[in-house]
Design an enzyme around this catalytic site. Structure first.
Site, PDB file in Angstrom:
ATOM      1  CD1 TRP A 130      -2.616   1.642   0.426  1.00  0.00           C
ATOM      2  CD2 TRP A 130      -2.102   1.818   2.604  1.00  0.00           C
ATOM      3  NE1 TRP A 130      -3.368   2.658   0.962  1.00  0.00           N
ATOM      4  CE2 TRP A 130      -3.076   2.782   2.288  1.00  0.00           C
ATOM      5  CE3 TRP A 130      -1.635   1.733   3.913  1.00  0.00           C
ATOM      6  CZ2 TRP A 130      -3.589   3.664   3.229  1.00  0.00           C
ATOM      7  CZ3 TRP A 130      -2.143   2.607   4.853  1.00  0.00           C
ATOM      8  CH2 TRP A 130      -3.111   3.553   4.521  1.00  0.00           C
ATOM      9  CG  ASP A 211      -1.785  -2.591   7.542  1.00  0.00           C
ATOM     10  OD1 ASP A 211      -2.803  -2.422   8.252  1.00  0.00           O
ATOM     11  OD2 ASP A 211      -1.484  -1.824   6.600  1.00  0.00           O
ATOM     12  CE  LYS A 246     -10.735   1.476   3.769  1.00  0.00           C
ATOM     13  NZ  LYS A 246      -9.449   1.236   3.184  1.00  0.00           N
TER      14      LYS A 246
HETATM   15  C1  LIG Z   1      -3.374  -1.695   3.822  1.00  0.00           C
HETATM   16  C2  LIG Z   1      -4.003  -0.619   4.623  1.00  0.00           C
HETATM   17  N1  LIG Z   1      -3.553  -0.406   5.867  1.00  0.00           N
HETATM   18  C3  LIG Z   1      -4.085   0.534   6.647  1.00  0.00           C
HETATM   19  C4  LIG Z   1      -5.107   1.334   6.210  1.00  0.00           C
HETATM   20  C5  LIG Z   1      -5.576   2.345   7.205  1.00  0.00           C
HETATM   21  O1  LIG Z   1      -6.708   3.028   7.017  1.00  0.00           O
HETATM   22  P1  LIG Z   1      -7.295   4.049   8.068  1.00  0.00           P
HETATM   23  O2  LIG Z   1      -6.194   4.886   8.606  1.00  0.00           O
HETATM   24  O3  LIG Z   1      -8.269   4.823   7.279  1.00  0.00           O
HETATM   25  O4  LIG Z   1      -7.940   3.246   9.169  1.00  0.00           O
HETATM   26  C6  LIG Z   1      -5.612   1.157   4.907  1.00  0.00           C
HETATM   27  C7  LIG Z   1      -6.661   2.008   4.352  1.00  0.00           C
HETATM   28  O5  LIG Z   1      -6.902   2.134   3.203  1.00  0.00           O
HETATM   29  C8  LIG Z   1      -5.038   0.140   4.101  1.00  0.00           C
HETATM   30  O6  LIG Z   1      -5.462  -0.093   2.858  1.00  0.00           O
END
Ligand SMILES: Cc1ncc(COP(=O)(O)O)c(C=O)c1O
Length: 400
Positions: A130, A211, A246
């Site tokens: 990511w 993660d 999500k």
């Molecule tokens: C792989 C991954 N890790 C962590 C996150 C963290 O998202 P958030 O900070 O919105 O909870 C996301 C969100 O798209 C993600 O795709």
């Protein structure tokens, strides 16, 4: 002062959002942004979240500070959701949980903790990973290196190459692993592969940072936590960054947590105390509202059941679209195999398209995705699957 600043390049995803918004074509298709979309194309507030939020408004009698580790009811509930109530590490009191502003906040404070404890070793991330992992981890001063993970042509995990890269790492190296629903590829480790990874990390003295941003959107709440649970059982030290963006649809409320598993009680306490200090130095305390909603849902059997039903509906919708897209592409591209789209998990898949093809799809067909060909499966509407498949087929050199 500001005249010395260079303007950083625009985040490509934000550019994509703007381009999509400004496209007047009525049938445009947005496969870009990484949020769940329902069959109407909406990212709606979950019914369960609305119910818990109403309850919260009635019950809450103070908005005084909670402290840098956040909402303790949430922390307990989320540790149970991730690890399962009967996990050995919980029983041995080796687990500490600190609420954080989203999964991003959890990744960032985790990175700061690693920097404090183990300043010299790099952190290994999958290739690809990511995009936001890079700024989140490197801004804490960690050096990122990549391990082979994904084979673009077949859409599967290059497991042997991944394992031989990990085998050569010095003890103490951190390894970032996607718990489930790999972003951007959708290619996940099987349970057998998780077992081999856990054995290797344990033998080599490597430390996993998991993660977990999509628990429940792959195969199920327990199934998607398989890797995280296994590592927390087999290894002395594990970090798990959790996101509720999500699976609870709480994106803008910024709800997440960092779970740390220590070798023993004392070391777990030391890690948690350091995390409190780290949080204090960055944002002081995480926002409570979304965490209080999640705590109410997970603590209440009726709300929890209702939420699981909503989560199942999201997961099944993604599964249905994966099947439809894989079948439509197979039909549109005779001789090519698209079974990987069916076998991958979560919201994302990657189409093996060149940036020029991605560009043409946007300009000529009004289909939007980032340059690497990542698609958000939930952004597909059922009635648009064939259109997307035939448009992609043209880019693969197939003629109607
Ligand atoms: C792989 C991954 N890790 C962590 C996150 C963290 O998202 P958030 O900070 O919105 O909870 C996301 C969100 O798209 C993600 O795709």
């Amino acid at each position: 002062m500001f005249q010395t600043l260079d303007v950083p390049p625009e985040d490509p995803i934000l550019g994509l959002i703007a381009a999509f918004r400004n496209d007047p074509a009525p049938d445009k298709v947005d496969l870009g942004v990484g949020v769940y979309r329902d069959e109407r194309g909406a990212t709606a507030v979950l019914e369960t979240v609305k119910a818990a939020e109403q309850r919260l408004v009635t019950e809450q009698d103070s908005k005084t500070y909670l402290g840098p580790t956040g909402n303790e009811r949430f922390n307990e509930a989320i540790a149970t959701m991730v690890l399962g109530a009967k996990h050995a590490a919980l029983r041995d009191s080796r687990v500490r949980t600190i609420q954080a502003p989203g999964g991003c906040g959890a990744l960032r404070i985790g990175a700061e903790l690693i920097k404090r404890a183990n300043a010299t070793t790099p952190i290994m991330v999958s290739d690809p990973t990511w995009a936001n992992h890079v700024p989140l981890l490197s801004s804490a001063g960690l050096q990122l290196e990549r391990y082979p993970y994904y084979d673009r042509a077949s859409g599967t995990v290059q497991f042997d190459r991944m394992m031989s890269a990990l085998e050569s790492l010095p003890a103490g190296t951190m390894v970032l692993l996607h718990g489930a629903c790999h972003n951007p590829t959708g290619a996940d480790l099987s349970t057998q592969q998780w077992e081999r990874v856990a054995d290797l990390l344990s033998q080599r003295g490597l430390v996993p940072f998991v993660d977990l941003a999509y628990q429940g959107l792959g195969d199920g709440l327990d199934e998607d936590a398989y890797g995280a649970r296994l590592l927390a059982e087999k290894l002395p030290e594990v970090l798990i960054a959790v996101s509720c963006s999500k699976n609870f649809g709480l994106y803008r409320e910024r709800v997440g947590a960092l779970i740390v598993v220590g070798q023993n009680r004392q070391q777990a306490d030391a890690a948690a105390a350091n995390l409190g200090k780290i949080a204090r130095g960055i944002y002081s305390m995480p926002p409570d509202h979304g965490a209080a909603i999640v705590a109410r849902i997970l603590e209440d059997a009726k709300l929890a059941t209702q939420w699981r039903r909503e989560l199942t509906k999201m997961r099944e919708r993604i599964g249905g679209l994966r099947k439809a897209l894989s079948e439509a592409l197979t039909l549109a591209c005779p001789g090519r195999d698209f079974s990987q789209i069916l076998n991958q998990r979560g919201m994302f898949s990657m189409l093996d398209l060149t940036p020029a093809s991605v560009d043409r799809l946007r300009k000529d067909k009004h289909i939007y995705m980032p340059g690497d060909g990542r698609i958000n499966i939930s952004g597909l509407r059922e009635q648009r699957v064939d259109y997307v498949a035939w448009s992609v087929a043209e880019e693969f050199g197939m003629n109607r």
